[in-house]
Design an enzyme around this catalytic site. Structure first.
Site, PDB file in Angstrom:
ATOM      1  CD  GLU C 204      -3.059   0.902   2.428  1.00 13.66           C
ATOM      2  OE1 GLU C 204      -3.177   0.638   2.874  1.00 13.66           O
ATOM      3  OE2 GLU C 204      -2.846   2.087   2.865  1.00 13.66           O
ATOM      4  CG  ASP C 225      -5.796   4.373   0.928  1.00 12.45           C
ATOM      5  OD1 ASP C 225      -6.758   2.761  -0.170  1.00 12.45           O
ATOM      6  OD2 ASP C 225      -5.921   3.688   1.740  1.00 12.45           O
TER       7      ASP C 225
END
Lengths: 285, 285, 285, 285, 285, 285
Positions: C204, C225
């Site tokens: 991420e 994200d």
């Protein structure tokens, strides 16, 4: 080859949950993604279970259950039977139907047949080695967790016999029980006081002294643990048939005949279930 | 000895049902009738898990789970850790508490530790044999039905790595898939069209020709099946690192180093899970 | 409409336990007391599953399983297929046989079809919104507990793709993992050291800085994200195809095209599984 | 906010199998490979369940069960209670202990709390909309398969009431039953003849004519299906309290008050369970 | 003989797991070793279920399920139906097919039919004893653990009715609840506040005083516990039909008619399920 | 009263699933709605299990398991032990803790204790009737489906002994087996050929002729079925201790001593398990 009518293949009601669990383990959450993506659903195939190495076969009915649970439309035909010997190249069974289904069940079916035939083969070798003596080869509770039913069956396919299926089948008083109970006599007395009439009692004896004590107590079976050949011969003389004698401890293919020739009734081996190498079996398309 | 912090022992939520099933299989309907009849409930004992033969240990946490499920009052202490090597005679763990409970759990605990340590030991031998090369030893789906989670863990304890846990983990296009799909290119295209971005694609190649085709398709991994050493060397040159190369087929302790020295990335073996003999482990009182 | 041959409906072995549990939940201890009291056993009926609102259909095979588990004598016929679009009033399937059995299975069948078609419909709307871009719509692990297999299938029926099926499928290193591990580099190194060759690694990234770090580590996928459109565009430029890029965070029908046009490869959405309203489907007699 | 002492949270004996199944679904065969590889086992963390959007909370006890099943060493503390309302940013609960365990349970815990709080929130909105009337909001059997126990509980957390838990709870004679049975009178007579004294009988009425017939038969409840407001008002006058009146059919937030003001006793809605969007809840470290 | 169309035999989906568990209990780990060793697999047989003593029959469908689960090839034919009365010697059903399979299922089938017919017979005797009064005989939750579904069905076969199937079916406020809640009025108020509209409320009354209190609260049913005949008569007068009245407590064949003649609506008995002697049923070859 | 140290209460691992299933059966989908609505969660209570009628107690450990599974916070204290005799009014055990939990578990706990104590009581009566003879009272496989483990234990609590736990425990060749096998000699020979050394063989004999045949075959036990007293006496003389003799068939309290005085070793009775009336046990607050 054992008398096939005595093999007692596992009842489907007991077999299917074991096979279903193995299939679920392999299919995981998402199923056979390779076959489902790559092979059209209408594609049919025919395949043959073939032994790659010689051995005694066990588990064809388990393979059949695996294929049928994956797809009831698959046709499974036996070419030989459990308990038969196969050479390298012998066809064991054929399966026909949707190619996807055959491939989805293939590995589970082979895992079972390879594992159980490995056990049957090792057992059969020991059985042949003692041929002509009265000794019977018998397995133990040293089985692979979760597969005891099938492994005990594989032993029978190899011509062997089964000892207890579990802790509740019969009484087997081992050295640690004897110590904890305060002696053989006391242990046997307590077992007799609590047991019904259909359970047998076996006592482990590590010495001829212990054997004598056990014989005086009229137990059904004495387990002669790790005795040398001469000691076993002595034990057989001492017993005079008053108890069934079972020899155990590091039984190997090159030593088993000497054990059998001492006159014992049973020779038990953990290795036939816990250390049998897989028999190489493949599925040829 | 593998980096112990990478071993990833099975989570208790996944482990306990497997151990519970094994205990139920052994206890049967009536439980451990010998211990319950012969040993007074208040008798305590201390026992020690001991290796009888040298090997790499796996499954001590499984043994611990077996003892605790039978009796939460048993105290289990590790003397060494999974992944460690033991000599003949090395103490692995101790267990103390009610003698009945120790004896009721003993066989199941030993069956797990012996089986898993057998796998870890065979794996560790292959790992040592390829030390200094970049090749990693990896297991397959040729595992004992119902025990895949634990056997994959035992492979890691021996320093090996894990391939797919099941049919849904990754795409592995084998010869039969290729035939049924109508060629490698078509099979790979379909897998790409249907898969998400987190699943890898491996293709089996039985020849350098097939390897070339697979490399052109940019698959993640190529499985070089049953190739001779010279052919494997060729394959490594051809690939030039464009795909991960996995060699498979009848890998043995005396041949594995030559395979590793060809420069392949992974060497997969079914035998480390399906044919590893039990490591002899006992419980001494 | 997605390529139907890529849909991969759940295997019956995996599907049936889920449907059986739902039926047991509805039948309770005493079964369908209304139908059994009120309707004579010999009364037959014919009914039709009909969409009351337009949408993309998923779960007709689940409905079929529900009817067949309640009564193998029920004849179920598909009028359209999973993945097809229906208008208000479109007939989906017919079921004929004992009226009691149809009524006993009705609610469970409708609950599945309505829920799964709801997911397929919401997914299909996102897929249409990004048509012409290379972006694929992908689901997450934000699924209804116990129904992940079916909801992932419904996403495919809507033309979407599947991310991980669970925690064991692939490595996804999120912000909390990075903090706990002591940095991206260390986390990725540990994953590489412990994983086999068939599992992918995704990291991420909440900023372009983190994206750069991930790209240097050659991870397979980077999860971008909650980035703004401009930032996403920047990320695509930075990446130059070195990693698969997945955009996530509050994806909605009116914003998804802009995200897709940044050039990311995948757009993931939890809402397509956890917040899709039921599609109104009824059973007309 | 409902009277919290009437909420009846699911008994742990009924709750735990549902949570365990959800965890097994997420852990798969190999467990949380990311956390186990990347995070040292001794690393501790503290995290907080936080509402990202305002809503009525349900399922904190389910989250607690998820964390405890993954690791009994995790400490879970409630900050508010099920049935309470939260604002965006309100802390719901804290969890402390091994970081790996928190991360392994996180998604399952959030999936439950988000789903159930979504249902509680939608229910609470309807309940507020009818405040001051005597009408109670009640759910149906249109629940997500496998989660009926929890969804019915979430409805109670939102201030709603529960209709039947399944087909065996009470008799509900719908239009199809009436047709198959040969009329309302016959259907009710048969139900009375076969039922014991503790099961109630409800009859669906699509018209005032059918309502009259049902009232003459002294059934406990009449389900007024899809009636217009004027018709409902008429029905209340006709009934004069002789039967409990339940209105159903496309109940929405902007129409429900008008329905309530007709004087019906219950208003049932499938949408509160099958179409409630997830409430956005996160775990902040 | 009860109206057979109201009997509601257990749905196969609910029945089969119970029968399967019973068969597994009897087959154990190794199956029916006697039949499998002693009887050739190809041997067929025909056998007949016969009542040895007169009674009311229940459970023939359960026997059928047992035979079919053991072997789908067995043909089972009903000679009479559940709910019918049999004399000593009456044939109930025939079963034909593999002799092994018949013998393997025999004991489980007989255990079910004998147990359930025993319950049906005792129930039928009470039902006959009260014939002509309005009182209905009703069972309780005093059933054999694990068999409630079947025992409640057997009661219906005997012409009786069913009370609650479990703790979640209806509210039954007993003396201990009243004490713990702080009085009948408070307990009933709380039940009303928390329950939906389809659950009934019953209150136990040990005295006429308590009956009066319950009637004022308009509960659905009052349980008159252990009242003398005169007191029961009084209770009926007091009630004037405002509540259903259920008499309970040491109901026996020679006292039940007097109880019924007091005018109560229901007479409940735990003994019909927990103390009914087995009806002697055999399988004749 | 039997020697309590020989009773062998069921192992918790085997007991708990049975009790859990019974609790789930009673709690249903929604749990104990009465207690949860009516009794405040913080209310504590103390209750006492009391025998209402005299009898031999069995199942207090099962009751304990029921209370603990419902709520681990309940304190359960034994006042007497399984196998003890109680008078009307004797306190058996106390339970203290949350009132709701006591009430939720009450019925299941009582159902077990009443059922098992009923069996123990009937058994103890037979045991007392044969006191002073060598005959032991033994149960059969005529047990309530699903409860065999517990019922066999209850028989031991009454001073009786256990026959086979299932079809796989021992070989029992009955009349139908003999017919199907083609004679006793052939049947016994096949059993010997297929069985291991730890399973006993019993043969049913309906006449002295059959007894003679069985004795010649040296079987372990002969089942003398439905023989008159004189015939049994004859059988004992014939046997001269060569086989264990078991008498069966319509054993009753007033006839059992005469059977025992013939000198048989075991007297088996199905009625002690399948027709024992419940012992009246209550929970007093």
């Amino acid at each position: 080859m054992p008398d096939r009518s005595l093999l007692r293949p596992p009842h489907p009601l007991l077999l299917e949950p074991i096979v279903r669990r193995a299939l679920e383990e392999d299919l995981g959450r998402a199923g056979d993604i390779t076959s489902e993506l790559v092979i059209p659903p209408e594609r049919n195939a025919a395949a043959r279970l073939v032994a790659r190495k010689p051995g005694t076969i066990a588990g064809l009915n388990v393979a059949q259950a695996a294929f049928h649970l994956v797809d009831p439309a698959l046709a499974f035909r036996f070419e030989i039977q459990d308990g038969d010997e196969a050479n390298a190249g012998t066809g064991l069974a054929t399966v026909e139907g949707p190619a996807r289904s055959i491939l989805s069940a293939e590995r589970v079916a082979l895992n079972f047949v390879g594992h159980l035939s490995g056990i049957a083969t090792v057992t059969a070798n020991l059985v042949k080695a003692v041929a002509g003596t009265k000794a019977r080869i018998v397995c133990t509770r040293k089985t692979t967790p979760g597969l005891r039913l099938l492994e005990k069956y594989a032993v029978r396919c190899g011509g062997g016999f089964n000892h207890r299926f579990g802790l509740d089948d019969a009484v087997l008083i081992k050295d640690n029980h004897i110590v904890a109970a305060g002696g053989i006599a006391h242990a046997v007395a307590r077992a007799r006081a609590g047991l019904g009439h259909m359970a047998k009692i076996e006592v482990e004896a590590d010495s001829l002294e212990q054997l004598r004590e056990a014989l005086q107590l009229s137990v059904d079976t004495v387990l002669l643990d790790n005795m040398a050949i001469a000691e076993l011969r002595h034990a057989v003389e001492l017993s005079k048939g008053r108890a069934v004698l079972e020899a155990s401890g590091n039984v190997a293919l090159d030593t088993v005949r000497a054990v059998a020739e001492t006159g014992v009734d049973y020779i038990s081996s953990g290795a036939i279930t816990h250390s049998a190498p897989n028999l190489d079996v493949a599925l040829d398309f």
